[in-house]
Design an enzyme around this catalytic site. Structure first.
Site, PDB file in Angstrom:
ATOM      1  CG  ASP A   1      -1.902  -0.990   1.346  1.00 10.95           C
ATOM      2  OD1 ASP A   1      -2.230  -1.540   0.291  1.00 10.95           O
ATOM      3  OD2 ASP A   1      -2.415  -1.247   2.447  1.00 10.95           O
TER       4      ASP A   1
ATOM      5  CE  LYS B   1      -6.875  -1.319  -0.007  1.00 12.95           C
ATOM      6  NZ  LYS B   1      -7.397  -1.876   1.157  1.00 12.95           N
TER       7      LYS B   1
ATOM      8  N   GLY C   1      -0.268  -1.176   5.568  1.00 12.80           N
ATOM      9  CA  GLY C   1       0.054  -0.236   6.643  1.00 12.80           C
ATOM     10  C   GLY C   1      -0.611  -0.686   7.943  1.00 12.80           C
ATOM     11  N   GLY C   2       0.056  -0.494   9.065  1.00 15.87           N
ATOM     12  CA  GLY C   2      -0.527  -0.853  10.357  1.00 15.87           C
ATOM     13  C   GLY C   2      -0.760  -2.343  10.468  1.00 15.87           C
ATOM     14  CG  ASP C   3      -3.292  -5.783  12.767  1.00 15.96           C
ATOM     15  OD1 ASP C   3      -2.426  -6.545  13.226  1.00 15.96           O
ATOM     16  OD2 ASP C   3      -4.434  -6.165  12.445  1.00 15.96           O
TER      17      ASP C   3
ATOM     18  CB  ILE D   1      -6.827  -2.412  12.720  1.00 14.70           C
ATOM     19  CG1 ILE D   1      -6.588  -3.336  13.913  1.00 14.70           C
ATOM     20  CG2 ILE D   1      -7.495  -1.097  13.184  1.00 14.70           C
ATOM     21  CD1 ILE D   1      -7.737  -3.466  14.885  1.00 14.70           C
TER      22      ILE D   1
ATOM     23  CB  THR E   1      -3.236  -0.903  14.845  1.00 18.89           C
ATOM     24  OG1 THR E   1      -4.142  -0.217  13.990  1.00 18.89           O
ATOM     25  CG2 THR E   1      -3.578  -0.585  16.292  1.00 18.89           C
ATOM     26  CB  ALA E   2      -2.407   4.036  12.805  1.00 21.99           C
TER      27      ALA E   2
ATOM     28  CG  MET F   1      -9.127   5.847   6.875  1.00 23.53           C
ATOM     29  SD  MET F   1      -9.938   4.438   6.107  1.00 23.53           S
ATOM     30  CE  MET F   1     -10.360   3.458   7.526  1.00 23.53           C
TER      31      MET F   1
HETATM   32  N1  SAH Z   1      -4.437  -1.034   8.928  1.00 16.37           N
HETATM   33  C1  SAH Z   1      -4.028   0.289   9.348  1.00 16.37           C
HETATM   34  C2  SAH Z   1      -5.103   1.323   9.106  1.00 16.37           C
HETATM   35  C3  SAH Z   1      -5.391   1.567   7.647  1.00 16.37           C
HETATM   36  S1  SAH Z   1      -6.624   2.792   7.420  1.00 16.37           S
HETATM   37  C4  SAH Z   1      -3.586   0.254  10.802  1.00 16.37           C
HETATM   38  O1  SAH Z   1      -3.793  -0.758  11.487  1.00 16.37           O
HETATM   39  O2  SAH Z   1      -3.035   1.236  11.280  1.00 16.37           O
HETATM   40  C5  SAH Z   1      -5.638   4.210   7.098  1.00 16.37           C
HETATM   41  C6  SAH Z   1      -5.713   5.190   8.265  1.00 16.37           C
HETATM   42  O3  SAH Z   1      -4.843   4.771   9.308  1.00 16.37           O
HETATM   43  C7  SAH Z   1      -5.237   6.593   7.921  1.00 16.37           C
HETATM   44  O4  SAH Z   1      -6.258   7.345   7.291  1.00 16.37           O
HETATM   45  C8  SAH Z   1      -4.916   7.134   9.291  1.00 16.37           C
HETATM   46  O5  SAH Z   1      -6.094   7.502   9.973  1.00 16.37           O
HETATM   47  C9  SAH Z   1      -4.354   5.899   9.984  1.00 16.37           C
HETATM   48  N2  SAH Z   1      -2.880   5.856   9.953  1.00 16.37           N
HETATM   49  C10 SAH Z   1      -2.110   4.939   9.349  1.00 16.37           C
HETATM   50  N3  SAH Z   1      -0.802   5.182   9.583  1.00 16.37           N
HETATM   51  C11 SAH Z   1      -0.751   6.284  10.362  1.00 16.37           C
HETATM   52  C12 SAH Z   1       0.316   7.042  10.951  1.00 16.37           C
HETATM   53  N4  SAH Z   1       1.603   6.714  10.773  1.00 16.37           N
HETATM   54  N5  SAH Z   1      -0.021   8.122  11.688  1.00 16.37           N
HETATM   55  C13 SAH Z   1      -1.300   8.472  11.900  1.00 16.37           C
HETATM   56  N6  SAH Z   1      -2.343   7.793  11.367  1.00 16.37           N
HETATM   57  C14 SAH Z   1      -2.077   6.719  10.614  1.00 16.37           C
END
Ligand code: SAH
Length: 268
Positions: A41, A63, A94-96, A99, A124-125, A178
């Site tokens: 992504d 994405k 990104g993140g988990d 989530i 996760t973020a 988001m």
């Molecule tokens: N799966 C991801 C979330 C994906 S949705 C997770 O677990 O983190 C994408 C949203 O995640 C973004 O719009 C923002 O709100 C948040 N996000 C992802 N990375 C971030 C970061 N480094 N700092 C702040 N918000 C973040």
């Protein structure tokens, strides 16, 4: 003579965490190092992509709501097609993955195709942003509950979807993913339909755990002004609730600790 079918490798849905490469899990790093192809992504940081083996194929499937990206159905199709070629496929998110990552939808597609799949969880973020900004998401004096919600509404969602707001009370922590683009509307709805007063403290954390990290501490009522004053960019999280007042007390320690580490020992 009949040829035996190509043996399939399990697909790995790997969480890349919020940005800093040293927040990857050991397992995530192992999967990346063994990958033949990585579908990633836009949220995945360049620092993490730099860890991929040289001969690994990289496919950006995008994405980010505002940019042109592959539709989810196309991403699902691509993952299955790559796995059927007998390649080691990593879907890097990104993140988990589970989530707000559509990891569940991708896994359902793999289930339908009969392809084994594993999930490698990640920070996760919300957890990355909390740790990096000195905002514990729960605290015995502030919040016994935390909710992760999406600020991104589907076009077919109507006012009935305000129900989740009514479920929240001012003593809980709310983390909105988001939500930056709709932050003013969300704040207004929390004040109008929920139990949240205009002086409810909140923080916006953008690019958490990366060198671009930016934290703004404000209140629901002052959010529109704060958004005008500060140049906040995606990705960003809204953290709402009394835990955000701890930022003032705890963040200086984080900055201090950071300054005491030898240069290059962490990604910030
Ligand atoms: N799966 C991801 C979330 C994906 S949705 C997770 O677990 O983190 C994408 C949203 O995640 C973004 O719009 C923002 O709100 C948040 N996000 C992802 N990375 C971030 C970061 N480094 N700092 C702040 N918000 C973040």
């Amino acid at each position: 003579m009949s040829t035996s079918p190509t043996p399939l490798h399990p697909v790995s849905l790997v969480g890349a965490g919020p940005g800093a490469a040293d927040l990857l899990t050991v397992r995530a790093l192992q999967r990346l190092q063994q990958a033949d192809v990585v579908l990633y992504d836009l949220l995945v940081s360049p620092e993490i992509l730099a860890l991929l083996p040289k001969n690994c194929e990289r496919i950006c499937v995008g994405k980010r709501s505002s940019r042109h990206t592959l539709p989810q159905a196309e991403i699902n199709r691509l993952i299955v097609a790559q796995a059927r070629l007998g390649r080691r496929v990593v879907r890097l998110k990104g993140g988990d993955p589970f989530i707000f990552g559509r990891g569940g939808e991708e896994m359902q597609e793999l289930a339908a195709a009969g392809i084994p799949c594993e999930v490698v969880p990640a920070v996760t973020a919300a957890m990355g942003a909390a740790a990096a900004s000195g905002i514990p998401l729960t605290h015995r004096d502030h919040a016994q509950m935390v909710s992760f919600v999406t600020g991104h509404r589907r076009m077919d969602d109507g006012a009935a979807k305000l129900d989740w707001i009514r479920l929240l009370n001012a003593e809980s922590t709310l983390v909105i993913y988001m939500g930056l683009g709709e932050a003013t509307r969300i704040a207004a709805e929390l004040m109008e339909h929920g139990e949240h007063a205009a002086d409810t403290p909140m923080a916006i954390v953008s690019s958490a755990t990366t060198p671009q990290q930016h934290i703004v501490h404000t209140t629901l009522g002052e959010l529109p002004q704060a958004l005008q004053d500060e140049r906040l960019v995606s990705p960003a999280l809204l953290i709402i609730g009394s835990v955000t007042t701890l930022h003032e007390e705890l963040y200086p320690l984080i900055v201090q600790a950071q300054a005491m580490r030898p240069a290059g020992s962490t990604s910030e």
